[in-house]
Design a protein around this motif. Structure first.
Motif, PDB file in Angstrom:
ATOM      1  N   LEU A   1       0.848  -1.194   0.000  1.00 15.08           N
ATOM      2  CA  LEU A   1       0.000   0.000   0.000  1.00 15.08           C
ATOM      3  C   LEU A   1       0.881   1.242   0.000  1.00 15.08           C
ATOM      4  O   LEU A   1       1.933   1.248   0.628  1.00 15.08           O
ATOM      5  N   PRO A   2       0.448   2.299  -0.672  1.00 15.19           N
ATOM      6  CA  PRO A   2       1.157   3.571  -0.527  1.00 15.19           C
ATOM      7  C   PRO A   2       1.113   3.996   0.947  1.00 15.19           C
ATOM      8  O   PRO A   2       0.118   3.740   1.644  1.00 15.19           O
ATOM      9  N   TYR A   3       2.159   4.622   1.403  1.00 16.38           N
ATOM     10  CA  TYR A   3       2.263   4.966   2.817  1.00 16.38           C
ATOM     11  C   TYR A   3       1.111   5.803   3.342  1.00 16.38           C
ATOM     12  O   TYR A   3       0.634   5.614   4.451  1.00 16.38           O
ATOM     13  N   PHE A   4       0.659   6.750   2.503  1.00 19.39           N
ATOM     14  CA  PHE A   4      -0.366   7.658   3.025  1.00 19.39           C
ATOM     15  C   PHE A   4      -1.673   6.945   3.358  1.00 19.39           C
ATOM     16  O   PHE A   4      -2.522   7.478   4.070  1.00 19.39           O
TER      17      PHE A   4
ATOM     18  N   LEU B   1      -2.163   4.489   5.279  1.00 20.70           N
ATOM     19  CA  LEU B   1      -2.273   4.093   6.687  1.00 20.70           C
ATOM     20  C   LEU B   1      -2.776   5.226   7.584  1.00 20.70           C
ATOM     21  O   LEU B   1      -3.780   5.045   8.266  1.00 20.70           O
ATOM     22  N   PRO B   2      -2.130   6.391   7.578  1.00 20.10           N
ATOM     23  CA  PRO B   2      -2.683   7.459   8.423  1.00 20.10           C
ATOM     24  C   PRO B   2      -4.094   7.888   7.976  1.00 20.10           C
ATOM     25  O   PRO B   2      -4.927   8.206   8.818  1.00 20.10           O
ATOM     26  N   LEU B   3      -4.363   7.839   6.668  1.00 26.14           N
ATOM     27  CA  LEU B   3      -5.715   8.210   6.231  1.00 26.14           C
ATOM     28  C   LEU B   3      -6.735   7.171   6.702  1.00 26.14           C
ATOM     29  O   LEU B   3      -7.861   7.525   7.062  1.00 26.14           O
ATOM     30  N   SER B   4      -6.333   5.903   6.705  1.00 27.58           N
ATOM     31  CA  SER B   4      -7.241   4.871   7.226  1.00 27.58           C
ATOM     32  C   SER B   4      -7.561   5.135   8.689  1.00 27.58           C
ATOM     33  O   SER B   4      -8.666   4.898   9.160  1.00 27.58           O
TER      34      SER B   4
END
Lengths: 551, 551
Positions: free
Chosen positions: A104-107, A109-112
């Motif tokens: 997954l693109p890193y962003f 995770l925080p967006l989830s």
């Protein structure tokens, strides 16, 4: 403590889990921080590569009793770390090229986490607010990618309560079901005295249409969710007609026409033709133009299952492969595949923005008529705000970023295929049209002999090879360094025999040439194991060669 | 830059989003840290209380074009913060007591991140590994909570490939659909020449059974997902028979018997009786013993929709309300409701551990026969590892913790009901049996007059009150401080007229007495608005009283 004191203490503990965050230096807080800092490192460090047997893992999840007493979060976190995380599958690893789940693109995770923290329910505006317009926008964006209607079309329909450009859902299976359910209800719509199938049911609908049944047509490579779907909506799986494919795994249009005629003669009416844009096993794309023509002549619904291949539309170089998709009445897309969104995000788009009214349901307390609640035309009820992550991907990666990802995967699949073709121990079974290919282990000495062998010997040789391939795949998976999946296919080269093959999916941008080489090298190394050498000796005896001399 | 250089730079940017975490001091990193530190504070600070109109919000989500170029994560994060998060619904706020989404325990957030980072796909062991045994254990735990079979029963079936104690899914709607689909396929199983409904379809099944249709029975309070389900599986919504309820919103057993007989006379066979354990609108529980008796006599499937009320089984004080649930053939539970798990987690449990074979589907590349892949008996295909969060809740909160939560909610609903009963401006419409109640605005002066008014006047008065209640609910929602929902109900006191009522759900443990008082106070304050006072004046004129003198 008195009973009153105990009760008070228990209640205070309970409040605590709803009001006091995990401290950053707690066991769970530390993991959380570690994932924030470096998810790849966390997965690498905590997932145990070497496979533990499933039976062994089951022992850690064997107690059917719900614990009476609460457990400390720290204690539970240790359990999760050692027993669950350690024995999970490293789906993001670049060497794991056997399934459709990529890194997954890193962003994401925080967006989830923002999504989870907001905990919206998309079933109705009352519990989702801005998430509802956002989901409608996402559906419009992907509708436009496929159908490219005018700006005016979208302006008037995107946020309108009587229109729906599609339905967001948990994945491609629900998307395919929604498409066929809608097609069924449209064909069996209210008409004169007939109240419609949604009210009167399937048997009455057949009476009304004057036919014995409805059928759905798809190639042999169709996804198993279609079988589930025709069972679910009452047609029965006998009425999912599996049409022959050509050597390139695309539906044979002539066979399709014949099958439609044959069923019509039996009093079975064609409900839908399903085209595949990226078959699960081989990544091939049906001739969508050809299917659109036949659906037009037949007067039936044309659905395209583009769960895998849909995002190929981002690529200027490759989007021509999907030519004709814009003529589909409905299209399935999976965002958790090539849109690189976490698991659980699919969509079905409809060309006609009122099609979904055929499955509309209302209730007094929510989804009132005229409301913009998304739940009135989805198969599911309560749903999370996953559309946010699709919105993020489309915005942050952009059309050009997705194009790069698509092109990269197809280039690498071709590179992989080239290496297999040039390798003396492998046989390419299906050429990559998108980013999926299949191949098998077949030493050069055996291939040469098999060409001239009789049918019986060849079949027996293939059975031995099936065992070899199953073992290689199993040991490769168990060693945990690289991973390819396996399936069974027929190949024009070998007639009607089902052959076991390796299947590779090249969607993870981190799966580079070095890793591709290591996948093949590891397979060759595994083939040297005694157990497999014994099988190859048996193959040699059958083909009357001595493998050790030949290789 | 040359085209080659541009291409290389683009590719490097792309790699970056897959390999480099967001820095802690970046915009997204900072939000992430803020949520880690204090999610309640984050939501409080970033969700704008005052409501913006939906039309206004839609303007921020109006572009149907997928951006060509990538966007910086920081820039996108600002957008999300201002346009999406700010205008979301604060579902976790203790004053928002109108829906079934409550606050989440703190540990759910970091654990959700672990789940997202692992990105497992529960459809097959190959992409889920330890998650598969864990999900099976969760299903066994909840099966045992309902059915309390012996340890030996669970030991032999929990991890066995031919058994399934239930199916995990995205929510109660899919759970109810799975239950009815399974019931349909069991009733229309293969038999002699008949290949079964899963293969031959619904019309052939009816021929085989020798009946005109199949019907499902549920009370008028049944969830709308059941209407969807009978449409979807081909029965048609006319064959969802809505049975009358008693004054307490429980199904009238005598009416049910009459309806079953009536349909039988018409050649319609009973497929299933659905009991409700916690109606969505009023929280009442049907007599499950009575329904089990009738289902037994009738020889049909008995399903219990316990999406809301199921966790009442945790409570020693209140579990008797669900007596008879252990006689159900299948039971729906929602984990994102009273198990306090983030949105998107439901389950259906089956008494008979081979029932789900009726909907089994296999495929060559996954879900091979004999495998332990969960996907062979779920309606959905690819699914995330949400079961992990249920496992965490059951372990960390424990049976006793959930008991406290259940007891607290019911106590507070009774307290709320008491306050409404004692208040001169409200009328309690349904007593809380679990933790849901309904009431409406009805000033004392109007109530007294209405008792003696003729039917016509009373109906007219109720229509005015409906408007008052809709306005109060709307203004309360828009002001963003507290929230109750609304629905329409009939009440024995007012005959067949549909009345608009406030609906309150007391599942958030942070909704204490102070907040309950503030909800009622705010409603009284809103009632003083001129727009509403005008309506009350009209009500006064109708009832021939002067409200301003009386109050």
């Amino acid at each position: 403590m008195t009973p009153q004191e105990t009760a008070k203490a228990n209640l205070e503990n309970l409040y605590r889990i709803f009001t006091i965050p995990e401290a950053p230096d707690s066991t769970l807080g530390a993991i959380d921080q570690a994932i924030s800092r470096d998810v790849a490192g966390f997965l690498q460090a905590h997932i145990v590569a070497l496979e533990r047997s499933l039976e062994d893992v089951e022992r850690d999840f064997a107690d059917p009793a719900i614990p009476e007493e609460p457990t400390f979060v720290s204690e539970y976190t240790e359990f999760i770390k050692e027993k669950l995380v350690a024995h999970s599958v490293h789906t993001a690893a670049p060497g794991f090229a056997g399934h459709m789940t990529s890194a997954l693109p890193y962003f994401m995770l925080p967006l989830s986490r923002i999504m989870t923290a907001l905990n919206q329910n998309l079933v109705k505006v009352e519990t989702s607010k801005a998430f509802t317009p956002m989901e409608r926008q996402v559906l419009a964006m992907l509708h436009r990618l496929i159908y490219a209607e005018t700006d005016d079309f979208y302006r008037r329909r995107m946020h309108d309560s009587v229109h729906a450009l599609g339905a967001f859902c948990s994945g491609g299976t629900i998307a395919n079901m929604t498409a066929l359910w809608t097609a069924r209800n449209l064909l069996c719509a209210p008409d004169g005295d007939f109240g419609g199938i949604a009210r009167e049911g399937y048997a009455r609908a057949l009476d009304h249409l004057g036919c014995r049944g409805l059928a759905v047509f798809v190639s042999r490579r169709g996804h198993y969710s279609l079988t589930k779907a025709v069972d679910l909506i009452g047609l029965g799986s006998d009425n999912l007609v599996r049409v022959d494919t050509d050597a390139d795994n695309r539906i044979n249009l002539k066979s399709l026409r014949q099958q439609i005629d044959r069923l019509r003669d039996e009093g079975i009416r064609p409900l839908a033709i399903v085209g595949i844009a990226g078959t699960t096993e081989t990544g091939n794309v049906d001739s969508l133009e050809g299917l659109a023509d036949i659906a037009g002549e037949t007067g039936c619904h044309f659905h395209v299952d583009a769960a895998w291949g849909g995002p190929t539309l981002f690529s200027s170089r490759h989007r021509h492969l999907l030519a004709g998709i814009e003529r589909a009445d409905s299209v399935t897309l999976d965002a958790h595949k090539q849109l690189y969104v976490p698991m659980g995000a699919g969509m079905v788009l409809f060309k006609n923005p009122v099609a979904l009214r055929a499955i509309e349901h209302h209730a007094a307390y929510i989804l009132r008529e005229g409301s913009k609640d998304l739940g009135s035309h989805t198969l599911e009820g309560s749903r999370p705000g996953k559309a946010m992550l699709v919105h993020a991907g489309l915005s942050i990666i952009g059309r050009k970023g997705y194009e790069l990802l698509i092109d990269l995967g197809i280039d690498r699949a071709r590179m992989f295929a080239g290496k297999v073709r040039d390798h003396r121990d492998f046989e390419l079974m299906t050429e990559p049209e998108l980013n999926i290919l299949t191949y098998r282990y077949l030493p050069d000495w055996a291939r040469r002999r098999m060409e001239f062998a009789g049918v019986g010997v060849r079949q027996e040789a293939n059975s031995i090879l099936d065992q070899v391939i199953r073992l290689i795949q199993k040991y490769q998976r168990e060693s945990g360094k690289t991973f390819v999946s396996r399936t069974t296919l027929q190949s024009a080269r070998y007639g009607q025999q089902n052959l076991t093959v390796f299947r590779v999916v090249l969607a993870n941008p981190l799966t580079d040439e070095k890793i591709i080489d290591s996948i093949l090298e590891e397979q060759c190394r595994i083939a040297c194991r005694e157990e497999i050498q014994d099988l190859l000796d048996a193959l040699g005896a059958l083909l009357e060669v001595d493998p050790r001399e030949e290789s």
